[in-house]
Design an enzyme around this catalytic site. Structure first.
Site, mmCIF file in Angstrom:
data_model
loop_
_atom_site.group_PDB
_atom_site.id
_atom_site.type_symbol
_atom_site.label_atom_id
_atom_site.label_comp_id
_atom_site.label_asym_id
_atom_site.label_seq_id
_atom_site.Cartn_x
_atom_site.Cartn_y
_atom_site.Cartn_z
ATOM 1 N N ASP A 76 0.810 -1.212 0.000
ATOM 2 C CA ASP A 76 0.000 0.000 0.000
ATOM 3 C C ASP A 76 0.849 1.271 0.000
ATOM 4 O O ASP A 76 1.823 1.378 0.752
ATOM 5 C CB ASP A 76 -0.835 -0.036 1.294
ATOM 6 N N GLU A 112 1.212 -0.659 -5.043
ATOM 7 C CA GLU A 112 0.249 0.396 -5.377
ATOM 8 C C GLU A 112 0.996 1.697 -5.640
ATOM 9 O O GLU A 112 1.481 2.340 -4.706
ATOM 10 C CB GLU A 112 -0.744 0.617 -4.226
#
Ligand code: GLC
Ligand code: MG
Length: 584
Positions: A232, A302
């Site tokens: 993330d 990401e």
């Protein structure tokens, strides 16, 4: 401490049997599995609620594993299920190696993993390395300046005090969710950095102990048996030391000067160290673990960046998520727009870099809302025809769309709340519209639970848009998605080369095998026009043997191009907004 011989021998036997066991496993037959896999993102709060408390959970997910087998999904990625005060709904982690009770227990997770693996499914975890929750033990000890935690976070002194006696932050840096990225802490009499909500303090990777701790987190989950990670917000992990103000971006989409996009994030985003120091170390941990038992785990990142920056992240992962089908498309969708978004990646990656395609996620509006309900099938067909890895967000296979009827009072996403009652439903604000409960059937709460509360309001359209309704209809979103996944087993769709073209407002994507005589080529044609169109594909695809194709996945029942019908390459007529795949 010296281990006795017997202990060593026992250990060796255990290890050997572990390795052997893993080789027998149905889910571990192909070391290249991750290069062409189909990923399905579950937002665990919203998928299936087994205890009727309003929030989805692990037992709920486990009860639906056969759904993935039926659909043909190979890899399930779970958004965070770790212990969390839920200020950012799980992306604020207070214990990286435990499960939040709202989702279940570590035992439940082990059960889920085993049940998934026994079906040949892979489980990929979310991994949130940029920040922890402010309730994490490390932060609590950092507040107390308790070593070694004192510098686990990014602490800075005030640069002075204003006329009201309020401390002035070190610079103008902004949080992704609006307002200053610095939060004053009374106890330490210092600011800490948080690039997301204030309860998500950024970890300080200049401290090697932090890096080591986070590598150990990866090892913990790999030892439990997970098949990889989605990392993330990795572009945010390293900040420039000089703490200079960031320049204005001039971006007209910024709501005001508190909006993240008001600044150009040259000192806080995409710094080389995030790749060279942090991500390289994470990737090494993952690769070494895989090398030990001969079974590679996947490492997907990401990052939302332009292509030249994007490509650099291949060097410290298996692949960065390719969001160009989201970021480079808008209403009204067109063939040229899709062609450009596809080739923005394909024209730039090297042969050994694995392409991947993301159509939606928990941070972006759903396809059916963003691009319109008419292109749901077309977009899924594009996703599943393109080479490499496909990534779908839960509910996209049935054409779930945004719930725009959530009131400001019902809004729970901090990004929406911070935008205020006027703007909360803007695209850059609340993410609640794309996070509503999965629509399984038209029973109580769409089958998400047994009629208890739901953490977000259901979309009213569940009465017709649901799995049960679509399962037996051969031309439903669900069925088309399922047929497309089945088709991906074909050699040309897995390993073939890719050609793309636009003819007027028709997009053509061909997947060509090297040996067309023995292995069929597949062609997707997608008409983005509201009028019918006729295209000539003979030059592109005719062979001396044949100038016709057979339709294998159709979308428009009314048209002549139903499944099994023959098309002549010289003259293919598509109805308005129709797409289909044919085989040569
Ligand atoms: C990522 C997540 C998003 C989250 C943020 C902070 O962008 O996808 O949902 O809010 O990171 O962790
Ligand atoms: Mg529950």
């Amino acid at each position: 401490m010296a281990l006795s011989n017997t202990v060593w021998i026992t250990l060796a036997i255990v290890c050997a049997s572990l390795v052997e066991g893993s080789m027998d496993r149905k889910d571990r037959q192909d070391p290249d599995w991750w290069k062409t896999t189909t990923v399905y993102q579950i937002y665990p709060r919203s998928f299936k609620d087994s205890d009727n408390d309003g929030t989805g959970d692990l037992k709920g997910i486990q009860s639906e594993l056969d759904y993935f087998v039926d659909l043909g999904i190979e890899t399930v990625w779970l958004s965070p299920i770790f212990k969390s005060p839920m200020k950012d709904f799980g992306y604020d982690v207070s214990d990286f190696i435990d499960i939040d009770p709202i989702f279940g227990t570590l035992e439940d997770f082990k059960d889920l993993l085993e049940a998934a693996h026994s079906r040949g499914l892979k489980i990929v975890m979310d991994y949130v390395p940029n920040h922890s929750s402010d309730q994490h033990e490390w932060f609590q000890k950092s507040l107390e300046k308790e070593d070694p935690y004192t510098d686990y976070y990014v602490w800075e002194d005030a640069i002075g005090f204003d006329n009201n006696g309020d401390p002035i932050p070190p610079n103008n840096w902004l949080s992704y969710f609006r307002y200053s990225a610095w939060e004053w802490n009374e106890q330490r009499q210092q600011f800490y950095l948080h690039q997301f909500v204030k309860e998500q303090p950024d970890l300080n990777y200049r401290n090697p102990l932090v890096l080591k701790e986070m590598q150990d987190v990866l090892t913990f989950w790999m030892e439990l048996g997970v098949d990889g990670f989605r990392m993330d917000a990795v572009a945010y992990m390293w900040e420039d030391e000089q703490l200079l103000d960031e320049p204005l971006s001039g971006d007209p989409s910024a709501l005001d000067e508190f909006d993240y996009f008001y600044l150009d994030h040259i000192y806080t985003n995409n710094l080389a160290e995030t790749r060279d120091i942090i991500l390289a170390a994470f990737d090494q941990t993952i690769k070494e673990f895989g090398a030990q038992d001969g079974y590679p785990r996947v490492n997907m990142l990401e990052v939302y960046l332009d292509i030249q920056d994007h490509l650099q992240y291949y060097e410290c992962s298996d692949f960065p998520f390719n969001f160009y089908l989201i970021s480079n498309t808008a209403q009204p969708p067109s063939a040229v727009m899709m062609f450009d978004a596809i080739n923005y990646l394909l024209d730039n990656i090297e042969e050994d870099q694995v392409p991947n395609w993301v159509l939606g996620n928990h941070d972006n509006w759903r396809v059916g809302y963003r691009l319109g309900p008419k292109v749901v099938d077309t977009m899924n067909m594009i996703l599943l025809t393109l080479p490499g890895v496909s990534v779908s967000y839960y509910g996209e296979e049935i054409g779930m769309t945004n719930n725009m009827n959530i009131t400001f009072e019902q809004t729970v996403d901090p990004s929406g709340c911070n935008c205020g009652p006027q703007d909360y439903n803007e695209e850059v604000c609340s993410r609640d519209p794309e996070r509503t409960p999965m629509q399984w059937n038209n029973g109580p709460n769409a089958g998400f639970n047994e009629g208890g509360p739901t953490w977000l309001p259901l979309n009213d359209n569940y009465v017709s848009v649901n799995v049960e309704n679509q399962r037996d209809d051969p031309y439903s979103h669900f069925s088309i998605y399922k047929k497309m996944i089945a088709l991906r087993q074909e050699t040309a769709l897995r390993f073939g080369s890719t050609v793309t073209k636009t003819i007027g407002n028709v997009l053509v994507v061909g997947r060509i095998s090297e040996t067309p005589e023995t292995v069929p080529t597949f062609v997707l044609v997608a008409n983005f026009a509201e009028t019918s169109a006729t295209v000539d594909l003979s030059e592109m695809f005719s062979t001396p043997q044949s100038d016709t194709g057979v339709v294998v996945v159709a979308t428009d029942l009314q048209s002549d191009n139903s499944e099994g019908s023959i098309v002549s390459l010289q003259s293919i007529t598509l109805s308005p907004m129709e797409s289909f795949v044919f085989q040569l």
